[in-house]
Design an enzyme around this catalytic site. Structure first.
Site, PDB file in Angstrom:
ATOM      1  N   LEU A   1       0.822  -1.202   0.000  1.00 43.28           N
ATOM      2  CA  LEU A   1       0.000   0.000   0.000  1.00 43.28           C
ATOM      3  C   LEU A   1       0.862   1.260   0.000  1.00 43.28           C
ATOM      4  O   LEU A   1       2.089   1.195   0.136  1.00 43.28           O
ATOM      5  CB  LEU A   1      -0.941  -0.025   1.207  1.00 43.28           C
ATOM      6  CG  LEU A   1      -1.885  -1.241   1.256  1.00 43.28           C
ATOM      7  CD1 LEU A   1      -2.580  -1.335   2.599  1.00 43.28           C
ATOM      8  CD2 LEU A   1      -2.895  -1.187   0.121  1.00 43.28           C
TER       9      LEU A   1
ATOM     10  N   THR B   1       6.142   0.774   2.467  1.00 42.60           N
ATOM     11  CA  THR B   1       7.158   1.552   3.177  1.00 42.60           C
ATOM     12  C   THR B   1       6.432   2.577   4.038  1.00 42.60           C
ATOM     13  O   THR B   1       5.924   3.582   3.534  1.00 42.60           O
ATOM     14  CB  THR B   1       8.104   2.255   2.195  1.00 42.60           C
ATOM     15  OG1 THR B   1       8.730   1.275   1.368  1.00 42.60           O
ATOM     16  CG2 THR B   1       9.188   3.027   2.946  1.00 42.60           C
TER      17      THR B   1
ATOM     18  N   LYS C   1      14.914   0.366   4.856  1.00 41.22           N
ATOM     19  CA  LYS C   1      14.418   0.898   3.581  1.00 41.22           C
ATOM     20  C   LYS C   1      14.561   2.418   3.541  1.00 41.22           C
ATOM     21  O   LYS C   1      14.940   2.997   2.504  1.00 41.22           O
ATOM     22  CB  LYS C   1      12.951   0.489   3.395  1.00 41.22           C
ATOM     23  CG  LYS C   1      12.242   1.105   2.178  1.00 41.22           C
ATOM     24  CD  LYS C   1      12.813   0.613   0.866  1.00 41.22           C
ATOM     25  CE  LYS C   1      12.078   1.243  -0.322  1.00 41.22           C
ATOM     26  NZ  LYS C   1      10.690   0.784  -0.451  1.00 41.22           N
TER      27      LYS C   1
ATOM     28  N   LYS D   1       7.548  10.932  -0.247  1.00 40.00           N
ATOM     29  CA  LYS D   1       6.927  10.367   0.956  1.00 40.00           C
ATOM     30  C   LYS D   1       7.960   9.700   1.843  1.00 40.00           C
ATOM     31  O   LYS D   1       7.967   9.866   3.067  1.00 40.00           O
ATOM     32  CB  LYS D   1       5.836   9.387   0.537  1.00 40.00           C
ATOM     33  CG  LYS D   1       5.107   8.688   1.683  1.00 40.00           C
ATOM     34  CD  LYS D   1       5.682   7.310   1.991  1.00 40.00           C
ATOM     35  CE  LYS D   1       5.465   6.354   0.836  1.00 40.00           C
ATOM     36  NZ  LYS D   1       5.968   4.975   1.146  1.00 40.00           N
TER      37      LYS D   1
END
Length: 293
Positions: free
Chosen positions: A71, A102, A179, A247
């Site tokens: 998502l 993430t 990440k 983001k």
């Protein structure tokens, strides 16, 4: 060498650019697949190949061994897991939730805590790579969670990830943390190339000379896609968008605000979004920086 596994009952929630090819690997491996996506149309191709389409996340999770999420952001993950008709209201105790999104380490740990209240297990396993590697099954995967849970998830993770790049990096939240560290370097590299291109244009350096200098320099050595970034031509189809990178940079700053270079790269991404380039591939960002007024 990929891990062997029994036939699993899998739900895959989120069928965007990355989720669709990842879910297709589950089908190809012979697992029983149920899918859900906010936009039903994105599930139709998988349904034609044998997947069952569920009307809501709760229904998708019911009777499944593993629920996989892919998502956009923490808000979407929380809604799909814990909202009305969410996974937690449909999944049976001991179901394993594998979150490929993430969302940052704090959100991952929060999701794990909330899911434990429903007797569900959680692994945060964000991926790196774009649509091409997702289609080929050669993504990198950074997994955080209990040893037994990551081991249980590994046969699926190795369907979309290169087994040599599927890594258990620590407890819940560690996958998301790793990440962010990786994508921080991506954001800085792209912004650095963009600044170099703009300075070179201001100083009237020939484009071919600029390309050779950057490709042969530190960024070129450390960042193999640099030659594709510098190539002229129309923008390529988006694999990892400017908005997605921006983001991730915001999540980095939420975890540690004292990152001035990340903050500068985040502002570049937001400016590109405001100029209508948020859905462009990140490789187009340096050229946009060069040409922006």
């Amino acid at each position: 060498m990929r891990s062997e596994s029994r036939r699993l009952r899998v739900a895959f929630l989120g069928l965007g650019r990355m989720g669709t090819p990842m879910a297709r690997h589950v089908l190809k491996a012979g697992h029983d697949l149920t899918v859900w996506n906010r936009t039903r149309g994105k599930a139709d191709a998988l349904a034609a190949d044998g997947a069952t389409v569920a009307p809501m996340p709760a229904a998708a999770a019911r009777g499944r061994d593993v629920v996989v999420l892919m998502l956009a952001d923490p808000e979407a993950v929380e809604q799909v897991l814990l909202g009305p008709d969410g996974v937690a209201s449909g999944a049976e105790p001991d179901t394993l939730v594998v979150d490929g999104s993430t969302i940052g380490p704090d959100a991952s740990r929060r999701m794990a805590t909330r899911l434990r209240e429903h007797r569900l297990r959680y692994v945060d396993a964000p991926v790196y790579g774009s649509v091409g590697p997702a289609t080929e099954g050669t993504l990198g995967v950074l997994a955080g969670g209990e040893e037994a849970d990551v081991a249980a998830a590994r046969p699926l993770l190795e369907l979309w990830g290169d087994p040599e790049k599927v890594r258990h990096v620590g407890p819940v939240g560690a996958g998301s943390a790793a990440k962010l560290v990786r994508n921080l370097t991506l954001g800085l590299a792209l912004a650095g190339i963009g600044d170099a291109l703009r300075l070179a244009a201001t100083l009237d350096l020939p484009p071919d000379v600029v390309g050779e200098l950057i490709a042969a320099g530190p960024l070129g050595a450390a960042f193999p896609p640099v030659r594709q970034i510098l190539a002229s031509g129309p923008p390529e189809a988006a694999g990892f968008t400017v908005d997605m990178l921006t983001k991730d940079l915001r999540l980095c700053l939420a975890a540690e605000p004292r990152l001035p270079l990340v903050d500068a790269a985040r502002k570049v991404g937001e400016a590109a979004h405001a100029a209508g380039h948020g859905q462009d591939d990140t490789r187009a960002l340096p050229r946009w920086m060069r040409d922006a007024s």
